[in-house]
Motif scaffolding. Structure first.
Motif, PDB file in Angstrom:
ATOM      1  N   SER A 139       0.854  -1.189   0.000  1.00 38.06           N
ATOM      2  CA  SER A 139       0.000   0.000   0.000  1.00 38.06           C
ATOM      3  C   SER A 139       0.882   1.228   0.000  1.00 38.06           C
ATOM      4  CB  SER A 139      -0.888   0.041   1.245  1.00 38.06           C
ATOM      5  OG  SER A 139      -1.746  -1.058   1.268  1.00 38.06           O
ATOM      6  N   GLN A 140       0.565   2.171  -0.868  1.00 36.03           N
ATOM      7  CA  GLN A 140       1.305   3.423  -0.876  1.00 36.03           C
ATOM      8  C   GLN A 140       0.699   4.323   0.195  1.00 36.03           C
ATOM      9  OE1 GLN A 140       1.250   5.554  -4.556  1.00 36.03           O
ATOM     10  NE2 GLN A 140       2.848   6.951  -3.898  1.00 36.03           N
ATOM     11  N   ILE A 141       1.552   4.852   1.053  1.00 39.21           N
ATOM     12  CA  ILE A 141       1.060   5.694   2.141  1.00 39.21           C
ATOM     13  C   ILE A 141       1.461   7.150   1.973  1.00 39.21           C
ATOM     14  CG2 ILE A 141       0.863   3.834   3.819  1.00 39.21           C
ATOM     15  CD1 ILE A 141       3.588   4.727   4.931  1.00 39.21           C
ATOM     16  N   GLY A 142       2.220   7.463   0.959  1.00 40.40           N
ATOM     17  CA  GLY A 142       2.621   8.845   0.701  1.00 40.40           C
ATOM     18  C   GLY A 142       3.901   8.893  -0.083  1.00 40.40           C
ATOM     19  N   GLU A 143       4.200  10.066  -0.580  1.00 38.14           N
ATOM     20  CA  GLU A 143       5.439  10.285  -1.321  1.00 38.14           C
ATOM     21  C   GLU A 143       5.717  11.774  -1.350  1.00 38.14           C
ATOM     22  OE1 GLU A 143       4.275  10.499  -5.912  1.00 38.14           O
ATOM     23  OE2 GLU A 143       3.908   8.548  -5.012  1.00 38.14           O
ATOM     24  N   GLY A 144       6.939  12.143  -1.661  1.00 39.40           N
ATOM     25  CA  GLY A 144       7.295  13.543  -1.789  1.00 39.40           C
ATOM     26  C   GLY A 144       8.686  13.813  -1.282  1.00 39.40           C
ATOM     27  N   GLU A 145       9.047  15.070  -1.342  1.00 37.33           N
ATOM     28  CA  GLU A 145      10.346  15.515  -0.872  1.00 37.33           C
ATOM     29  C   GLU A 145      10.415  15.400   0.643  1.00 37.33           C
ATOM     30  OE1 GLU A 145      12.953  16.575  -2.779  1.00 37.33           O
ATOM     31  OE2 GLU A 145      11.740  15.986  -4.507  1.00 37.33           O
ATOM     32  N   ASP A 146      11.588  15.072   1.152  1.00 35.70           N
ATOM     33  CA  ASP A 146      11.825  15.016   2.589  1.00 35.70           C
ATOM     34  C   ASP A 146      11.975  16.450   3.098  1.00 35.70           C
ATOM     35  OD1 ASP A 146      12.734  14.723   5.179  1.00 35.70           O
ATOM     36  OD2 ASP A 146      14.314  13.301   4.674  1.00 35.70           O
ATOM     37  N   PRO A 147      11.044  16.932   3.940  1.00 35.07           N
ATOM     38  CA  PRO A 147      11.122  18.320   4.391  1.00 35.07           C
ATOM     39  C   PRO A 147      12.360  18.609   5.231  1.00 35.07           C
ATOM     40  CG  PRO A 147       9.407  17.155   5.571  1.00 35.07           C
ATOM     41  CD  PRO A 147       9.918  16.229   4.505  1.00 35.07           C
ATOM     42  N   GLY A 148      12.967  17.618   5.816  1.00 31.45           N
ATOM     43  CA  GLY A 148      14.162  17.821   6.625  1.00 31.45           C
ATOM     44  C   GLY A 148      15.452  17.692   5.840  1.00 31.45           C
ATOM     45  N   ALA A 149      15.361  17.255   4.601  1.00 31.57           N
ATOM     46  CA  ALA A 149      16.570  17.001   3.822  1.00 31.57           C
ATOM     47  C   ALA A 149      17.380  18.261   3.559  1.00 31.57           C
ATOM     48  CB  ALA A 149      16.217  16.324   2.507  1.00 31.57           C
ATOM     49  N   ALA A 150      16.732  19.380   3.317  1.00 34.88           N
ATOM     50  CA  ALA A 150      17.446  20.610   2.977  1.00 34.88           C
ATOM     51  C   ALA A 150      18.111  21.247   4.190  1.00 34.88           C
ATOM     52  CB  ALA A 150      16.493  21.603   2.330  1.00 34.88           C
ATOM     53  N   THR A 151      17.556  21.007   5.382  1.00 26.43           N
ATOM     54  CA  THR A 151      18.073  21.670   6.567  1.00 26.43           C
ATOM     55  C   THR A 151      18.867  20.751   7.481  1.00 26.43           C
ATOM     56  OG1 THR A 151      16.014  21.225   7.744  1.00 26.43           O
ATOM     57  CG2 THR A 151      16.192  23.330   6.580  1.00 26.43           C
ATOM     58  N   ALA A 152      18.698  19.466   7.324  1.00 26.99           N
ATOM     59  CA  ALA A 152      19.393  18.535   8.214  1.00 26.99           C
ATOM     60  C   ALA A 152      20.858  18.430   7.813  1.00 26.99           C
ATOM     61  CB  ALA A 152      18.747  17.154   8.152  1.00 26.99           C
ATOM     62  N   PRO A 153      21.781  18.497   8.774  1.00 23.53           N
ATOM     63  CA  PRO A 153      23.204  18.371   8.446  1.00 23.53           C
ATOM     64  C   PRO A 153      23.518  16.949   8.000  1.00 23.53           C
ATOM     65  CG  PRO A 153      22.898  18.410  10.820  1.00 23.53           C
ATOM     66  CD  PRO A 153      21.553  18.697  10.196  1.00 23.53           C
ATOM     67  N   ALA A 154      24.400  16.831   7.047  1.00 23.06           N
ATOM     68  CA  ALA A 154      24.831  15.512   6.589  1.00 23.06           C
ATOM     69  C   ALA A 154      25.713  14.901   7.660  1.00 23.06           C
ATOM     70  CB  ALA A 154      25.596  15.644   5.273  1.00 23.06           C
ATOM     71  N   SER A 155      25.563  13.613   7.860  1.00 22.10           N
ATOM     72  CA  SER A 155      26.367  12.929   8.870  1.00 22.10           C
ATOM     73  C   SER A 155      26.723  11.543   8.370  1.00 22.10           C
ATOM     74  CB  SER A 155      25.588  12.806  10.174  1.00 22.10           C
ATOM     75  OG  SER A 155      26.317  12.035  11.098  1.00 22.10           O
ATOM     76  N   THR A 156      27.958  11.167   8.604  1.00 24.07           N
ATOM     77  CA  THR A 156      28.369   9.816   8.261  1.00 24.07           C
ATOM     78  C   THR A 156      28.594   8.989   9.526  1.00 24.07           C
ATOM     79  OG1 THR A 156      30.676  10.520   8.182  1.00 24.07           O
ATOM     80  CG2 THR A 156      29.445  10.513   6.092  1.00 24.07           C
ATOM     81  N   ALA A 157      28.312   9.602  10.664  1.00 26.86           N
ATOM     82  CA  ALA A 157      28.503   8.887  11.930  1.00 26.86           C
ATOM     83  C   ALA A 157      27.440   7.827  12.099  1.00 26.86           C
ATOM     84  CB  ALA A 157      28.446   9.874  13.095  1.00 26.86           C
ATOM     85  N   PRO A 158      27.809   6.641  12.552  1.00 33.70           N
ATOM     86  CA  PRO A 158      26.801   5.603  12.782  1.00 33.70           C
ATOM     87  C   PRO A 158      25.885   6.010  13.921  1.00 33.70           C
ATOM     88  CG  PRO A 158      28.944   4.895  13.580  1.00 33.70           C
ATOM     89  CD  PRO A 158      29.152   6.212  12.893  1.00 33.70           C
ATOM     90  N   ARG A 159      24.623   5.596  13.781  1.00 30.11           N
ATOM     91  CA  ARG A 159      23.648   5.872  14.817  1.00 30.11           C
ATOM     92  C   ARG A 159      23.537   4.672  15.730  1.00 30.11           C
ATOM     93  NH1 ARG A 159      18.569   8.347  11.779  1.00 30.11           N
ATOM     94  NH2 ARG A 159      17.936   8.739  13.889  1.00 30.11           N
ATOM     95  N   SER A 160      23.313   4.910  17.002  1.00 30.28           N
ATOM     96  CA  SER A 160      23.172   3.783  17.928  1.00 30.28           C
ATOM     97  C   SER A 160      21.772   3.680  18.448  1.00 30.28           C
ATOM     98  CB  SER A 160      24.129   3.931  19.082  1.00 30.28           C
ATOM     99  OG  SER A 160      24.004   5.187  19.681  1.00 30.28           O
TER     100      SER A 160
END
Length: 160
Positions: A139-160
């Motif tokens: 089931s498709q529940i939505g689609e579109g641009e990620d609103p946080g993508a433009a403002t969120a800092p890029a990180s390569t650190a692993p998440r725990s």
């Protein structure tokens, strides 16, 4: 093998962009995808669970949704039913045999849209050295641009 009947892959096609074909990595760090199951327990209730560790990718083209494809790998040792002793038993040779079978995989073979944002994803599920065809309702529940993508800092650190 009854565990296979309840296997559900959620959110795999939900993040697809509407304008062009694209390839995506499944977001295993956020709340956008999960690998869950539900199985009948002795005819009296259902046990629900999930696999905490998985990875995968998918391709989707809104102009040609039947060309969608999905590939997922699951670490069966990451099974979690919220019951430690049951999880230990599920990891044993009686069920998932994680010592001898450290990977579960799903590779799609076809996707058929229902024309209403959903469809059936067919593919091959490999579990305990056995590969069988399965079909998953999507089931498709939505689609579109990620609103946080433009403002969120890029990180390569692993998440725990």
């Amino acid at each position: 093998m009854k565990l296979v009947k309840g296997l559900a892959l959620g959110g795999l096609l939900a993040a697809a962009a509407p304008l062009y074909a694209a390839d995506y990595a499944i977001d295993t760090q956020g709340a956008h995808a999960s690998v869950n199951f539900r199985i009948n327990h002795l005819g009296f209730s259902y046990v629900t669970g999930r696999f905490e560790k998985f990875s995968g990718q998918f391709s989707y083209d809104a102009a040609n949704p039947n060309a969608a494809s999905v590939q997922v790998e699951i670490d069966p040792a990451s099974v979690d039913t919220n019951h430690a002793e049951r999880d230990k038993h599920l990891r044993s040779a009686d069920f998932l045999d994680v010592e001898n079978n450290p990977k579960v995989s799903f590779v799609s073979t076809a996707y058929t849209t229902d024309g209403n944002g959903g469809g059936v994803l067919a593919g091959d599920l490999s579990l305990n050295g056995v590969t069988k065809p399965v079909e998953i309702q999507v089931s498709q529940i939505g689609e579109g641009e990620d609103p946080g993508a433009a403002t969120a800092p890029a990180s390569t650190a692993p998440r725990s």
